[in-house]
Scaffold this active site. Sequence first.
Site, PDB file in Angstrom:
ATOM      1  N   SER A 167       0.830  -1.193   0.000  1.00  0.00           N
ATOM      2  CA  SER A 167       0.000   0.000   0.000  1.00  0.00           C
ATOM      3  C   SER A 167       0.877   1.260   0.000  1.00  0.00           C
ATOM      4  O   SER A 167       1.627   1.483  -0.944  1.00  0.00           O
ATOM      5  CB  SER A 167      -0.981  -0.049   1.178  1.00  0.00           C
ATOM      6  N   ASP A 270     -10.125  -3.821  -4.532  1.00  0.00           N
ATOM      7  CA  ASP A 270      -9.335  -2.748  -3.931  1.00  0.00           C
ATOM      8  C   ASP A 270      -9.428  -1.513  -4.819  1.00  0.00           C
ATOM      9  O   ASP A 270      -9.276  -1.607  -6.039  1.00  0.00           O
ATOM     10  CB  ASP A 270      -7.873  -3.206  -3.805  1.00  0.00           C
ATOM     11  N   HIS A 300      -8.293  -4.952  -0.039  1.00  0.00           N
ATOM     12  CA  HIS A 300      -6.964  -4.349   0.066  1.00  0.00           C
ATOM     13  C   HIS A 300      -6.009  -5.141   0.960  1.00  0.00           C
ATOM     14  O   HIS A 300      -4.910  -5.494   0.558  1.00  0.00           O
ATOM     15  CB  HIS A 300      -7.137  -2.922   0.598  1.00  0.00           C
TER      16      HIS A 300
END
Length: 330
Positions: A167, A270, A300
């Site tokens: 991320s 996501d 995610h």
Amino acid sequence: MSDLPSAIHPDILPRLDPEYVAIHNAHMAHRVPPYTVPWHPDVRKAPPVPGGSSVRTVGAVRDISLQNCKIRAFIPEGTPPPEGWPVLLYLHGGGWTIGGIDTLNSFISRQCKENNCVSLALDYRLAPENPYPAAVDDTIDALKFIYHKGKTEFNANVDKIAVGGMSSGGNLAAIACLKAQELTPPIPIIFQLLHVPVTDNTASVADGRYPSWKECQNTVWLCEGQMMWVRNMYLPDPATWAEPDSSPIFASDDLLAKVPPAFIGVCELDILRDEGIAYGEKLKSLGVQVEVKVYPRAPHLILGLDAALKVGKQQADDAIRAVGDAFKAA
């Protein structure tokens, strides 16, 4: 269920992996999303969602303080090879705002154990107290430390450095591969492992370039509200959103063409899915070797749920293989 603050939105529920739905309903649905309340650093004290594998036993674990942050080095058991251990620097997620040095210790220690590499976690400074570019600066400081001191500190082979992250950490890892080329001397990175990376901080729900923003605006973990909340914490000045040090997809073709081979793992449900894929396609178009994998029905955050989700274990297993293959090929 629908009255709970983090109940799964009906747009997303039928598309989600049922294993994830069960975990979410048991451990996440009652939590108040941090973007819906005034900022307080105590949000960082929220307990992790159960479902991650245990931290592996390795040869040694050392915390080393750098200028503005610290690194944790997981060092393999046994005698290092004559040229030293290969190295993986892995950067945690949390929108540059939450998370820390403990966030992915199970995954990072597993890399150490299974790939016989020094595997490092970085405790980079967090926003909003330390906005952009503090996290980038700390990442480069860590890279310099590994390159210049890693041989003496933990028997590192500084010709076999890989970087990775999840991320916001994937964002920082991709940026490190760009900036490493411009250092004096340049630091050679042999591989990048990007999990659900942020590659374009100009993306939005109205942006036709990345349909996943609209399609997944109500998804779990990282909905539109949460993503914009962390972006505004880390990048309070919108003028910085398109800078390559915040959005690596806008780096020059010259720099992008020279980054190392990449494994990019994105999740079907996501919001960041399509910008991760677009980054991989851009690198491929410039001649970089890239493997992109989309994990079906996954939201995610699955890497930290590798003991509870088959798809989470698959993502972790793929990452172990990708890094191991890169070290063997280097």
